[in-house]
Design a protein around this motif. Sequence first.
Motif, PDB file in Angstrom:
ATOM      1  N   ALA A   1      -2.347   8.464   8.207  1.00  0.00           N
ATOM      2  CA  ALA A   1      -2.168   9.350   9.354  1.00  0.00           C
ATOM      3  C   ALA A   1      -0.815   9.144  10.033  1.00  0.00           C
ATOM      4  N   GLU A   2      -0.339   7.925  10.017  1.00  0.00           N
ATOM      5  CA  GLU A   2       0.910   7.627  10.753  1.00  0.00           C
ATOM      6  C   GLU A   2       2.173   8.023   9.973  1.00  0.00           C
ATOM      7  N   LYS A   3       1.995   8.514   8.748  1.00  0.00           N
ATOM      8  CA  LYS A   3       3.169   8.829   7.915  1.00  0.00           C
ATOM      9  C   LYS A   3       3.480  10.326   7.840  1.00  0.00           C
ATOM     10  N   ALA A   4       2.828  11.115   8.683  1.00  0.00           N
ATOM     11  CA  ALA A   4       2.977  12.578   8.585  1.00  0.00           C
ATOM     12  C   ALA A   4       4.430  13.037   8.582  1.00  0.00           C
ATOM     13  N   ASN A   5       5.252  12.404   9.391  1.00  0.00           N
ATOM     14  CA  ASN A   5       6.638  12.877   9.517  1.00  0.00           C
ATOM     15  C   ASN A   5       7.640  12.072   8.701  1.00  0.00           C
ATOM     16  N   ALA A   6       7.117  11.154   7.876  1.00  0.00           N
ATOM     17  CA  ALA A   6       8.005  10.346   7.037  1.00  0.00           C
ATOM     18  C   ALA A   6       8.482  11.162   5.839  1.00  0.00           C
ATOM     19  N   ARG A   7       9.596  10.723   5.257  1.00  0.00           N
ATOM     20  CA  ARG A   7      10.062  11.307   3.994  1.00  0.00           C
ATOM     21  C   ARG A   7       9.502  10.470   2.845  1.00  0.00           C
ATOM     22  N   PRO A   8       9.250  11.097   1.709  1.00  0.00           N
ATOM     23  CA  PRO A   8       8.717  10.344   0.570  1.00  0.00           C
ATOM     24  C   PRO A   8       9.526   9.084   0.244  1.00  0.00           C
ATOM     25  N   ALA A   9      10.865   9.166   0.365  1.00  0.00           N
ATOM     26  CA  ALA A   9      11.701   8.012  -0.014  1.00  0.00           C
ATOM     27  C   ALA A   9      11.381   6.754   0.794  1.00  0.00           C
ATOM     28  N   SER A  10      10.813   6.944   1.991  1.00  0.00           N
ATOM     29  CA  SER A  10      10.533   5.774   2.831  1.00  0.00           C
ATOM     30  C   SER A  10       9.154   5.167   2.532  1.00  0.00           C
ATOM     31  N   LEU A  11       8.427   5.761   1.612  1.00  0.00           N
ATOM     32  CA  LEU A  11       7.066   5.280   1.320  1.00  0.00           C
ATOM     33  C   LEU A  11       7.043   4.373   0.097  1.00  0.00           C
ATOM     34  N   SER A  12       6.040   3.510   0.053  1.00  0.00           N
ATOM     35  CA  SER A  12       5.808   2.708  -1.156  1.00  0.00           C
ATOM     36  C   SER A  12       5.202   3.608  -2.236  1.00  0.00           C
ATOM     37  N   GLY A  13       5.162   3.114  -3.455  1.00  0.00           N
ATOM     38  CA  GLY A  13       4.571   3.889  -4.554  1.00  0.00           C
ATOM     39  C   GLY A  13       3.117   4.252  -4.284  1.00  0.00           C
ATOM     40  N   GLY A  14       2.371   3.301  -3.774  1.00  0.00           N
ATOM     41  CA  GLY A  14       0.955   3.550  -3.502  1.00  0.00           C
ATOM     42  C   GLY A  14       0.778   4.611  -2.422  1.00  0.00           C
ATOM     43  N   GLN A  15       1.662   4.545  -1.406  1.00  0.00           N
ATOM     44  CA  GLN A  15       1.601   5.556  -0.342  1.00  0.00           C
ATOM     45  C   GLN A  15       1.985   6.929  -0.886  1.00  0.00           C
ATOM     46  N   LYS A  16       3.015   6.980  -1.731  1.00  0.00           N
ATOM     47  CA  LYS A  16       3.416   8.271  -2.314  1.00  0.00           C
ATOM     48  C   LYS A  16       2.265   8.877  -3.112  1.00  0.00           C
ATOM     49  N   GLN A  17       1.590   8.033  -3.870  1.00  0.00           N
ATOM     50  CA  GLN A  17       0.507   8.570  -4.689  1.00  0.00           C
ATOM     51  C   GLN A  17      -0.648   9.050  -3.818  1.00  0.00           C
ATOM     52  N   ARG A  18      -0.888   8.366  -2.690  1.00  0.00           N
ATOM     53  CA  ARG A  18      -1.955   8.830  -1.803  1.00  0.00           C
ATOM     54  C   ARG A  18      -1.574  10.167  -1.157  1.00  0.00           C
ATOM     55  N   VAL A  19      -0.286  10.347  -0.869  1.00  0.00           N
ATOM     56  CA  VAL A  19       0.179  11.653  -0.360  1.00  0.00           C
ATOM     57  C   VAL A  19      -0.012  12.724  -1.438  1.00  0.00           C
TER      58      VAL A  19
END
Length: 242
Positions: free
Chosen positions: A129-147
């Motif tokens: 929920a807290e990553k709504a405004n993040a860019r994919p590049a700032s996420l970990s692999g696991g977070q990217k896959q959950r998105v």
Amino acid sequence: MSKIAVKDLHKSFGDNEVLKGIDLEVAEGEVVAVIGPSGSGKSTLLRCLNKLEEPTSGHVIIDGVDLMDKSVKLDEVRQRIGMVFQHFNLFPHMTVLENITLAPVELGRASKAQAKERALALLDRVGLAEKANARPASLSGGQKQRVAIARALAMDPEVMLFDEATSALDPEMVGEVLQVIRDLASGGMTMVLVTHEMGFAREVSHRTVFMDGGVVVESAPPAELFGAPKNERLRDFLSKVL
Ligand code: ADP
Ligand code: MG
């Protein structure tokens, strides 16, 4: 009636026949794991299920509708079948929220406001929920896959296909993605999972299918397939991966 019925499916790339007559049925709410050696045609099969690849012959029937029928509108079929890939395929120049709302808004499935509300609920569901405004590049692999999973769910698919969704992840991130898939399974989603996580296939699938050389060699409930493999090729494969 099966949610997915694959009948005598063949797919060749030039002279290379990759799928040599696949038969597979998936019931509504069923979770089918597909395992097998690299090059056995698992990804090609999955891609034929929503016609990312055009089968050479045979039938792919979703909810009684044969995708090989020329009158079927592929856009509509693809909207009903979500797919998650090994390499996330997020749009890098968009925020997480924009990645998730793009398709429903573009395809006229929801207003911007509705799509945003739904996207936030989905992000909450995958723990981001807290990553709504993040860019994919700032996420970990696991977070990217959950998105990527949330993005697929935003279209309200009736079927979800996963192609090695955890194989590009660092080991410590595999668990968080598997947990999201596990939750979908217990929510009754019809799913086909190509995976090399044997423990996960065994735990989450109702049925595991072993492919080798473009055919389904064995298909059984996982306790049986892993516990008492009948086919020599499957026994050989399991002896290498377990
Ligand atoms: P798996 O997912 O089980 O590793 P694939 O379905 O990716 O297997 O590939 C099976 C075979 O099909 C491989 O020999 C691969 O080289 C071939 N193949 C897959 N996609 C293509 C393509 N787009 N063009 C040509 N050959 C392909
Ligand atoms: Mg593959």
